[in-house]
Design an enzyme around this catalytic site. Sequence first.
Site, short mmCIF file in Angstrom:
data_model
loop_
_atom_site.label_atom_id
_atom_site.label_comp_id
_atom_site.label_asym_id
_atom_site.label_seq_id
_atom_site.Cartn_x
_atom_site.Cartn_y
_atom_site.Cartn_z
N ASP A 13 0.88 -1.17 0.00
CA ASP A 13 0.00 0.00 0.00
C ASP A 13 0.92 1.22 0.00
O ASP A 13 2.14 1.10 0.12
CB ASP A 13 -0.89 -0.02 1.26
CG ASP A 13 -1.81 1.21 1.35
OD1 ASP A 13 -2.43 1.56 0.33
OD2 ASP A 13 -1.90 1.82 2.43
N SER A 14 0.30 2.39 -0.08
CA SER A 14 1.10 3.63 -0.01
C SER A 14 1.61 3.88 1.41
O SER A 14 2.58 4.61 1.59
CB SER A 14 0.24 4.80 -0.47
OG SER A 14 -0.89 4.91 0.39
N GLY A 46 -3.60 8.60 -3.79
CA GLY A 46 -4.91 9.05 -4.25
C GLY A 46 -4.90 10.28 -5.14
O GLY A 46 -5.82 10.47 -5.95
N CYS A 76 -4.45 -1.74 -1.62
CA CYS A 76 -4.71 -0.31 -1.85
C CYS A 76 -5.76 -0.22 -2.94
O CYS A 76 -5.59 -0.82 -4.02
CB CYS A 76 -3.41 0.35 -2.30
SG CYS A 76 -3.61 2.03 -2.91
N ASN A 77 -6.83 0.49 -2.67
CA ASN A 77 -7.90 0.61 -3.68
C ASN A 77 -7.43 1.41 -4.89
O ASN A 77 -7.77 1.10 -6.02
CB ASN A 77 -9.12 1.28 -3.06
CG ASN A 77 -9.88 0.34 -2.15
OD1 ASN A 77 -10.80 -0.33 -2.58
ND2 ASN A 77 -9.50 0.29 -0.89
N GLU A 157 -2.69 9.44 8.33
CA GLU A 157 -1.23 9.26 8.38
C GLU A 157 -0.59 10.23 9.38
O GLU A 157 0.47 9.96 9.92
CB GLU A 157 -0.61 9.46 6.99
CG GLU A 157 -0.92 8.34 5.99
CD GLU A 157 -0.04 7.08 6.15
OE1 GLU A 157 1.01 7.15 6.82
OE2 GLU A 157 -0.43 6.04 5.62
N CYS A 189 -11.17 2.63 0.64
CA CYS A 189 -9.77 2.98 0.84
C CYS A 189 -9.33 2.21 2.08
O CYS A 189 -10.04 2.20 3.09
CB CYS A 189 -9.61 4.48 1.07
SG CYS A 189 -7.93 4.94 1.57
N THR A 190 -8.19 1.56 1.97
CA THR A 190 -7.78 0.67 3.07
C THR A 190 -7.31 1.45 4.31
O THR A 190 -7.11 0.84 5.36
CB THR A 190 -6.68 -0.30 2.60
OG1 THR A 190 -5.61 0.45 2.01
CG2 THR A 190 -7.23 -1.29 1.58
N HIS A 191 -7.15 2.75 4.18
CA HIS A 191 -6.84 3.55 5.38
C HIS A 191 -8.08 3.74 6.26
O HIS A 191 -7.98 3.91 7.47
CB HIS A 191 -6.36 4.96 4.98
CG HIS A 191 -4.91 5.04 4.60
ND1 HIS A 191 -4.42 4.50 3.44
CD2 HIS A 191 -3.85 5.61 5.24
CE1 HIS A 191 -3.12 4.73 3.38
NE2 HIS A 191 -2.74 5.40 4.46
N1 DGL Z 1 -4.89 3.09 1.18
C1 DGL Z 1 -4.89 3.38 -0.21
C2 DGL Z 1 -6.23 3.16 -0.87
O1 DGL Z 1 -6.89 2.23 -0.54
C3 DGL Z 1 -4.13 4.58 -0.65
C4 DGL Z 1 -4.47 5.90 -0.13
C5 DGL Z 1 -3.55 6.99 -0.63
O2 DGL Z 1 -2.33 6.80 -0.56
O3 DGL Z 1 -4.05 8.01 -1.12
O4 DGL Z 1 -6.64 3.84 -1.75
#
Ligand code: DGL
Length: 276
Positions: A13-14, A46, A76-77, A157, A189-191
């Site tokens: 992921d990011s 994103g 990561c989506n 974050e 979004c996985t965050h």
């Molecule tokens: N967690 C990621 C997602 O699911 C990335 C979010 C990001 O870095 O903008 O999209």
Amino acid sequence: MRLSKQQAIGIFDSGVGGLTIAHAIKLALPNEKIIYFGDTAHLPYGDKSGDAIRYYSRNIAKFLLSQNCKVILIACNTASAHAYEEVKNEVGNKAIVINVIEPLVDFLKNKQKINNIGIIGTKGTIESNVYQNKLKAANSALNVIAKATPMFVPMIEEGFIYDDISNAIIRAYLSENDFEKIDSLVLACTHYPLIKNQIRKFFNFKVNVIDSSQIVANFTKQILSENDLLCQTADQCNEFYISDYTKMFETIARMFFEEDIQLKKLDIWKENNLAI
Ligand code: DGL
């Protein structure tokens, strides 16, 4: 190429978001070794172009392959929306590639009680229309309300969770008339699972808030089982790599993985002599 049970599951992921998936994998598949890469140097994904996301994702996949992973899980989506095909081409038959979108859409397809569904995610995910198109294709009667909520990732974050700042940002994004009628909300979004209960509370616990972590973990388990690749022995240590050090990554990784985490900073671009 023949894969073996002892090989690791590579997850990327990011940043910290994919740890929500990695944690669910650890619970569902405790024998599996996890190799995690958080591309904190390029966070957030994103707001990046599709080309940039494909470039990062392809090279992370190469790194995970070099670490002998049997699965490359795009946790990561945004990367799943823009780079899944690219990663699959890069990986070929050297590993199984899994994204976070298809298992979730599959899961939602069979849910009878959903009529008005909200989707929130990064700009990259929402503007790709991937969820909107796949959900509509699965059920044309579904009313889909999608909205990009780009400040959530930097907010999380930076550690602004379960506090006044994040409450204000959640309110600003979700106080839209359209969201008043939703019965379910997809955290695309996985965050976002890191603020899931805060979002549930915003909707007075009346909206079914769905995240992909457990669904993706179950899907991964099923794929490994079908391919006779489930690891039988629990004697392997997980590994965590980041492309830039952030305190938040360390905190969340230790929260999810109570073991003694060895966090390694790794500039895969430099090592491969790739220009960023
Ligand atoms: N967690 C990621 C997602 O699911 C990335 C979010 C990001 O870095 O903008 O999209």
